[in-house]
Write a protein that holds these residues in place. Sequence first.
Motif, mmCIF file in Angstrom:
data_model
loop_
_atom_site.group_PDB
_atom_site.id
_atom_site.type_symbol
_atom_site.label_atom_id
_atom_site.label_comp_id
_atom_site.label_asym_id
_atom_site.label_seq_id
_atom_site.Cartn_x
_atom_site.Cartn_y
_atom_site.Cartn_z
ATOM 1 N N GLN A 203 0.808 -1.221 0.000
ATOM 2 C CA GLN A 203 0.000 0.000 0.000
ATOM 3 C C GLN A 203 0.842 1.273 0.000
ATOM 4 O O GLN A 203 0.380 2.330 -0.388
ATOM 5 C CB GLN A 203 -0.884 0.046 1.254
ATOM 6 N N CYS A 204 2.047 1.166 0.531
ATOM 7 C CA CYS A 204 2.883 2.353 0.722
ATOM 8 C C CYS A 204 3.464 2.889 -0.579
ATOM 9 O O CYS A 204 3.963 4.004 -0.622
ATOM 10 C CB CYS A 204 4.028 2.032 1.666
ATOM 11 N N GLU B 333 -1.301 8.263 5.528
ATOM 12 C CA GLU B 333 0.117 8.438 5.252
ATOM 13 C C GLU B 333 0.393 9.917 5.177
ATOM 14 O O GLU B 333 -0.453 10.688 4.702
ATOM 15 C CB GLU B 333 0.469 7.852 3.899
ATOM 16 N N ARG B 342 -5.804 6.615 4.006
ATOM 17 C CA ARG B 342 -5.587 5.419 3.192
ATOM 18 C C ARG B 342 -6.598 4.355 3.558
ATOM 19 O O ARG B 342 -7.076 4.290 4.689
ATOM 20 C CB ARG B 342 -4.169 4.859 3.408
ATOM 21 N N LYS B 344 -7.707 0.104 2.724
ATOM 22 C CA LYS B 344 -7.375 -1.159 2.068
ATOM 23 C C LYS B 344 -8.664 -1.830 1.630
ATOM 24 O O LYS B 344 -9.582 -2.022 2.442
ATOM 25 C CB LYS B 344 -6.603 -2.088 3.006
ATOM 26 N N PRO B 355 -10.647 4.716 6.690
ATOM 27 C CA PRO B 355 -9.516 5.600 6.377
ATOM 28 C C PRO B 355 -9.443 6.821 7.283
ATOM 29 O O PRO B 355 -10.421 7.204 7.929
ATOM 30 C CB PRO B 355 -9.826 6.036 4.942
ATOM 31 N N LYS B 480 -3.105 1.150 -9.807
ATOM 32 C CA LYS B 480 -2.575 0.683 -8.515
ATOM 33 C C LYS B 480 -1.871 -0.649 -8.681
ATOM 34 O O LYS B 480 -0.854 -0.943 -8.064
ATOM 35 C CB LYS B 480 -3.723 0.466 -7.514
#
Lengths: 484, 484
Positions: A203-204, B333, B342, B344, B355, B480
């Motif tokens: 994810q980073c 982040e 963020r 997931k 998030p 992504k």
Amino acid sequence: MENRTMLTDLYQLTMMQGYLVNGYHNKEAVFDVYFRSLPFNGGYALAAGLEQVVDYIENLGFEEDDLEYLRSLNIFSEEFIKELKNFRFTGNIDAIPEGTAVFPYEPLIRVKGRIFETQLLETTILNLVNFETLIATKASRVVSAAGGGSVMEFGLRRAQGPDAGILGARAAYIGGCQSTSNVLAGKRYGIPVAGTQAHSWIQCFPSELDAFRAYAHTFPDMCLLLVDTYNVLKSGVPNAIKVGLELEAEGHQFLGIRLDSGDLTYLSKEARRMLDEAGLKKAIIVASNDLDEETIFAIRAQGAAINSWGVGTNLITSKDNPSLGGVYKLAAEGDQGVFHPRLKVSENIAKITNPGIKKVVRFYDRAGKTMADLIALEDEVFEEGKALTIFDPIQTWKRKTLTNFRTRELLVPIFREGKRVYDLPKLKGIQLYAHKELETFWDEVKRLTNPHNYIVDLSANLFELKQQLLLTINNDIKSKQGVE
Amino acid sequence: MENRTMLTDLYQLTMMQGYLVNGYHNKEAVFDVYFRSLPFNGGYALAAGLEQVVDYIENLGFEEDDLEYLRSLNIFSEEFIKELKNFRFTGNIDAIPEGTAVFPYEPLIRVKGRIFETQLLETTILNLVNFETLIATKASRVVSAAGGGSVMEFGLRRAQGPDAGILGARAAYIGGCQSTSNVLAGKRYGIPVAGTQAHSWIQCFPSELDAFRAYAHTFPDMCLLLVDTYNVLKSGVPNAIKVGLELEAEGHQFLGIRLDSGDLTYLSKEARRMLDEAGLKKAIIVASNDLDEETIFAIRAQGAAINSWGVGTNLITSKDNPSLGGVYKLAAEGDQGVFHPRLKVSENIAKITNPGIKKVVRFYDRAGKTMADLIALEDEVFEEGKALTIFDPIQTWKRKTLTNFRTRELLVPIFREGKRVYDLPKLKGIQLYAHKELETFWDEVKRLTNPHNYIVDLSANLFELKQQLLLTINNDIKSKQGVE
């Protein structure tokens, strides 16, 4: 190692003061450590925890602040505190080595000495032996389910506290796990450590491919890539293949991929096909996600293409059976070296103890396979040339005659008069020994479900002694009760 | 306290080296610790383990032999080892205080700082918080089942290693247990310790009556007698009454008896009658033997006369649910103090994360009873004068309007720039707080079986943010994934 002297139940200390006050403290006692039933409805258990017991005994000793604390409870006399100050273990301990297959009622550890000393040891010994034996046994089952595949222990974050993670990793290694994620267990016990990256790593980075490349760049020779952050087959595996080929073009060996969710059977088969088609035939597939021996067995039975298994929560907590009910029971009492067998009665036949100072003899056939175990009195001899008829201690009509056998005594001396007389084996050696030990048992005993009951009988002499004591106690019970 | 820096998963270290090599190590990250479902199909959990987390953070630091060991693995660079040498935590931690009732998805701990630092903490924090929260919750259920009766924690010998016994005793005390048998836990945390004698004590004397008298002689003011060695009603209780009357004649208060086998309901009723008839109305009856909340509830429902319960294996191992699945997930982040939420994604809706930098707000009515919790963004304000409509984040048509409420924010600052800013409360204070905390919840939420689901919703802003991110990610997923 740590001083665990105070890691005990208060009643051990109150009883010790009671023995002292009543002049019983120098009386000698023999205690057996054993469990009454096998965990997981399995066919065997693997003994573990002895090294920690040895550390415990060797580091026994009350510190000044321990004594201060005990004083502050206002229940202990200064005479007693003084005895604690000088406390050390001066007795004998025999035990079955770690990694040995063991069965219900077999004394795993036999402690002999002044009751003032032997009483204290109960709680700590049980704590250590119960947990490690449980996890070594569970691990052995998981490893057995994995067939030739390797098993990695991954459970630290779900373990029941730090020690459970550390000692659990140790026991899992004894049971056949190949590695652990636990760095401290690796450092302390020399267990190989394993681990790669988490979803948060993926994810980073701006993209999965970037994350994979960054990892490959950092660890080109141990590059195992987690492929399920976005989509295993559409993204994770194609990206891993790309990076794997790049690595191999640079002369490195691409390690492989890890699946951590979804249908592991289906995904592993497809991933295998894709890796193979890309020419990455040596890349391995690691699977994790709530695995235990049953899921691994089922996934393999469906033909999954998995080389290695990461097992966490279910192994480290022994989820389906989180405790082994090991007990510490008085077997004999002595005065000046003369011992009298003792037995505890119970309405529950399983809770009647086996009296006397005992040993465990394992009988092997000429091919080296185990035939049966006998719990016998310490001085009994079973001549290898002579046929021996053994019988079930409950269903005594169930008899079996052993001929042409070899014998082995399982208990070995660990302490004599408080001094250690046993060299602790290296952990890797224990793992190898456990593996060899299990090879001497028939597969039917090791089957995960509905295993064959391995025969553990009492010797005729022990059986006879037990019957006599039961009769005597039944006659004697009124006076034992002391009802006036 | 102990240095637990190495108590981590290897992959935290490999990722840290990866961040360093790829220039990501100073990137900032916010991680949330939370669990996804309540253990025991219960209605609440009690947060615990924060004190151990604080100790862990304050003692962070790699020792020279840790670094030697890591070097020996041949996977870490000297540059990385040097970073570890200077490693300490310089970030912020917020947490929900121990003893607070908590629910799924609520951040129990929020860690903010350099990813190089925050990554390392994951495993150890989870290990500590998962276990203690689990045991505090289990204990709370057991104590609730016992009604007014006191509960003693007795599980050390079956705990999953030493720490499980010690930290388990601590957590059990937070959950409402009155005492522990564990002497080291008593010394370390000031928990009252309890314990009397074992069957082996009774067996050591010529008769039960002798054993009882010897014990009464040693501890006249804490004389609790174990009455089931031979026969509870024919021998144990009559002998205990005899000794109890002797003690009282000498001016002592006879404490009572302990039942450790048999039908506890029937035996306790009969024993009570016998003690009362003998004039020992103040003598208590303690019961033990494989108890948990269900058996205690059933035994009490049948009218047993038991004042106190000793609970061992089932509490200390949380036998029916031996792990809490707490996780540590990236929520935001940052770079130079600017944070980006963020999220997931997952096929499994329960595994999609929330998030952003979040807080937990608990809403109370004017009588002080809880109405609902809201997981909200850090900067949101909920005015106490204003009506607020909240909604279920999955079944969004399920709405509720809160009026006339008071609010309380559950997360409090623990560390700021690596310095502790929180005074650790005393354990007794945590126990009292947990008790008061539970009083603010309706009984329906605390019911042992089929409890009412306490409402935990997302704030409208957080819900909106989550939806937006999900949409963006779905549109964005191809990039992504990095498939070229």
